[in-house]
Design a protein around this motif. Structure first.
Motif, short mmCIF file in Angstrom:
data_model
loop_
_atom_site.label_atom_id
_atom_site.label_comp_id
_atom_site.label_asym_id
_atom_site.label_seq_id
_atom_site.Cartn_x
_atom_site.Cartn_y
_atom_site.Cartn_z
N ASP A 40 -41.44 -74.68 -9.60
CA ASP A 40 -40.27 -73.89 -10.01
C ASP A 40 -40.02 -72.79 -8.96
O ASP A 40 -40.83 -71.89 -8.78
N MET A 41 -38.90 -72.87 -8.26
CA MET A 41 -38.63 -71.94 -7.16
C MET A 41 -38.56 -70.49 -7.60
O MET A 41 -39.09 -69.60 -6.93
N GLU A 42 -37.93 -70.22 -8.73
CA GLU A 42 -37.82 -68.83 -9.20
C GLU A 42 -39.18 -68.26 -9.55
O GLU A 42 -39.49 -67.11 -9.24
N LEU A 43 -40.02 -69.06 -10.20
CA LEU A 43 -41.37 -68.61 -10.54
C LEU A 43 -42.20 -68.43 -9.27
O LEU A 43 -42.98 -67.48 -9.16
N ARG A 44 -42.02 -69.33 -8.31
CA ARG A 44 -42.76 -69.21 -7.04
C ARG A 44 -42.38 -67.90 -6.34
O ARG A 44 -43.24 -67.21 -5.79
N ARG A 45 -41.10 -67.57 -6.39
CA ARG A 45 -40.66 -66.32 -5.78
C ARG A 45 -41.29 -65.11 -6.46
O ARG A 45 -41.71 -64.15 -5.81
N PHE A 46 -41.35 -65.15 -7.81
CA PHE A 46 -41.92 -64.02 -8.55
C PHE A 46 -43.40 -63.84 -8.21
O PHE A 46 -43.87 -62.72 -8.00
N VAL A 47 -44.14 -64.94 -8.19
CA VAL A 47 -45.57 -64.88 -7.87
C VAL A 47 -45.78 -64.38 -6.44
O VAL A 47 -46.64 -63.54 -6.18
N THR A 48 -44.99 -64.90 -5.51
CA THR A 48 -45.09 -64.46 -4.12
C THR A 48 -44.81 -62.97 -4.00
O THR A 48 -45.53 -62.24 -3.30
N ALA A 49 -43.78 -62.51 -4.70
CA ALA A 49 -43.43 -61.09 -4.68
C ALA A 49 -44.58 -60.25 -5.24
O ALA A 49 -44.89 -59.17 -4.72
N SER A 50 -45.21 -60.73 -6.30
CA SER A 50 -46.34 -60.00 -6.90
C SER A 50 -47.49 -59.87 -5.91
O SER A 50 -48.11 -58.81 -5.80
N LEU A 51 -47.77 -60.95 -5.19
CA LEU A 51 -48.90 -60.97 -4.26
C LEU A 51 -48.66 -60.11 -3.02
O LEU A 51 -49.61 -59.61 -2.41
N ARG A 76 -33.42 -64.36 -14.15
CA ARG A 76 -33.41 -65.61 -14.92
C ARG A 76 -34.01 -65.44 -16.31
O ARG A 76 -33.57 -66.05 -17.28
N TRP A 77 -35.03 -64.59 -16.43
CA TRP A 77 -35.73 -64.42 -17.70
C TRP A 77 -35.26 -63.14 -18.39
O TRP A 77 -35.08 -62.11 -17.77
N GLU A 78 -35.10 -63.23 -19.70
CA GLU A 78 -34.61 -62.07 -20.47
C GLU A 78 -35.72 -61.10 -20.82
O GLU A 78 -35.47 -59.91 -21.02
N HIS A 79 -36.96 -61.60 -20.94
CA HIS A 79 -38.07 -60.72 -21.34
C HIS A 79 -39.29 -60.97 -20.46
O HIS A 79 -39.60 -62.13 -20.14
N PRO A 80 -39.99 -59.90 -20.07
CA PRO A 80 -41.16 -60.06 -19.19
C PRO A 80 -42.28 -60.90 -19.79
O PRO A 80 -43.08 -61.48 -19.06
N ASP A 81 -42.36 -60.97 -21.12
CA ASP A 81 -43.41 -61.79 -21.74
C ASP A 81 -43.26 -63.26 -21.35
O ASP A 81 -44.26 -63.98 -21.26
N THR A 82 -42.03 -63.69 -21.12
CA THR A 82 -41.79 -65.08 -20.71
C THR A 82 -42.45 -65.34 -19.37
O THR A 82 -43.09 -66.38 -19.16
N VAL A 83 -42.30 -64.39 -18.45
CA VAL A 83 -42.90 -64.53 -17.12
C VAL A 83 -44.42 -64.55 -17.22
O VAL A 83 -45.09 -65.32 -16.53
N THR A 84 -44.96 -63.70 -18.09
CA THR A 84 -46.41 -63.65 -18.27
C THR A 84 -46.97 -65.02 -18.63
O THR A 84 -47.97 -65.48 -18.06
N GLY A 85 -46.32 -65.69 -19.58
CA GLY A 85 -46.77 -67.00 -20.01
C GLY A 85 -46.65 -68.04 -18.91
O GLY A 85 -47.55 -68.88 -18.72
N LEU A 86 -45.55 -67.99 -18.15
CA LEU A 86 -45.33 -68.95 -17.07
C LEU A 86 -46.34 -68.78 -15.94
O LEU A 86 -46.86 -69.77 -15.39
N VAL A 87 -46.63 -67.54 -15.58
CA VAL A 87 -47.61 -67.28 -14.52
C VAL A 87 -49.01 -67.68 -14.98
O VAL A 87 -49.78 -68.25 -14.20
N LYS A 88 -49.31 -67.41 -16.24
CA LYS A 88 -50.61 -67.81 -16.78
C LYS A 88 -50.79 -69.32 -16.67
O LYS A 88 -51.86 -69.80 -16.26
N GLN A 89 -49.76 -70.07 -17.03
CA GLN A 89 -49.85 -71.53 -16.94
C GLN A 89 -49.99 -71.99 -15.50
O GLN A 89 -50.72 -72.94 -15.20
N ALA A 90 -49.30 -71.31 -14.59
CA ALA A 90 -49.40 -71.65 -13.17
C ALA A 90 -50.82 -71.42 -12.66
O ALA A 90 -51.35 -72.21 -11.86
#
Length: 335
Positions: free
Chosen positions: A184-195, A255-269
């Protein structure tokens, strides 16, 4: 505010139920029907005039169930979604071990002890149990504010002691493998930005394009745990990532309305990449840990993380002690 006879206030509705007020103390009439509330109030007024105030007040205490219903109705329309959800969950946990008919002024630590016991039996994490305790204590402050009880019945209840979790982090190689494993490109961008920024979840999630300054090569963090508005330099990789966006309006990660959504997606990644024990916040630890291992000073790391207390950064001290290791190697004993 309409005051009736002396210290007696006429019926008023709060949430689902009707109340009256006796000498500035709110008491529940235990009904959601106006006609019935008026009848009950008229009976109370007669008792009040007869001088039986103490009896009246002891008979009109609000129950736990009544307070829970009224609180949730009030909180849903006034609190932030995340806060409301946490308070509602904590209240549900309490109601699962306590009687709804229990008067508020009769509550003690027993229900919270039962909540803790049930949590342990269900193998909840200590941090989760403590979170429920904190929210229960906090929401019952509203019962005091509303004049339902004189003091918070759960004030002073201590949280469970827990061993601090050492910061977990990925090596540089593992970071590359994690990023490349995310389709998922958007999730990849978020993880890269975090790192590459070390930002907290909320700081990155609420970052707006209006706070990104390509000319000065920096970005502004407005929403922070420490509530400080602060500017940070951009890593070249983070800059390149931002440049790859076509839509530069509103939030960067919209893309995501709530940060909890991102938390779950990153955890799964992280699970998919072979790191089930790690969580989103560990990407922040990864940023700091890799800087420390590269020999960066703790002061610089603390400033990049936005720490206001240098002691917070000291958890990375053992990773920046290569000079001490080099010194030890020079020790030679001729024995």
């Amino acid at each position: 505010m309409t005051i009736g006879i002396m210290g007696l206030r006429k019926p008023f509705k709060r949430g689902k139920y009707w109340y009256c007020e006796i000498n500035r103390r709110r008491v529940s009439l235990r009904t959601s029907e106006k006609f019935e509330a008026t009848q009950i109030f008229n009976g109370l007024k007669r008792e009040y005039l007869a001088g039986r105030l103490e009896e009246l007040q002891s008979e009109c205490k609000t129950t736990l169930g009544e307070f829970a219903d009224e609180y949730l109705e009030w909180a849903e329309s006034t609190q932030k979604i995340r806060t409301f959800r946490a308070n509602r969950l904590a209240l549900d946990k309490l109601l699962a071990v306590a009687e709804r008919s229990k008067k508020l002024d009769q509550l003690n630590f027993k229900p919270l002890d039962a909540l803790v016991a049930k949590g342990k039996k269900g193998k909840l994490k200590t941090s989760s149990i403590n979170n429920h305790i904190r929210h229960v204590r906090a929401l019952f402050n509203k019962a005091v504010d509303w004049g339902l009880v004189e003091k918070n019945p759960f004030r002073g209840f201590k949280e469970l002691k827990s061993e601090p979790r050492p910061p977990a982090f990925l090596s540089a190689k593992e970071c590359v493998e994690l990023i490349s494993s995310i389709e998922d490109m958007e999730l990849r961008r978020f993880v890269t930005a975090s790192l590459y920024t070390g930002r907290r979840r909320g700081e990155l999630f609420y970052l707006k394009w209006s706070d990104v300054d390509f000319e000065r090569d920096c970005y502004l963090v407005r929403k922070s745990k420490t509530h400080l508005v602060r500017s940070y330099p951009m890593h070249p990789e983070f800059r390149a990532l931002l440049k790859s966006f076509d839509d530069r309006q509103g939030r960067v990660f919209k893309r995501w309305e709530h940060p909890d959504t991102v938390t779950g997606l990153v955890k799964q990644a992280l699970i998919n990449a072979g790191h089930p024990e790690m969580r989103l916040h560990d990407l922040r630890h990864t940023f700091a840990s890799n800087l420390a291992e590269a020999g960066e000073s703790l002061q610089a790391i603390g400033e990049l993380l936005g720490h206001t207390d240098k002691r917070t950064t000291e958890i990375y001290a053992h990773l920046s002690d290569q000079h001490l290791r080099d010194s030890l190697k020079r020790l030679k004993l001729n024995v």
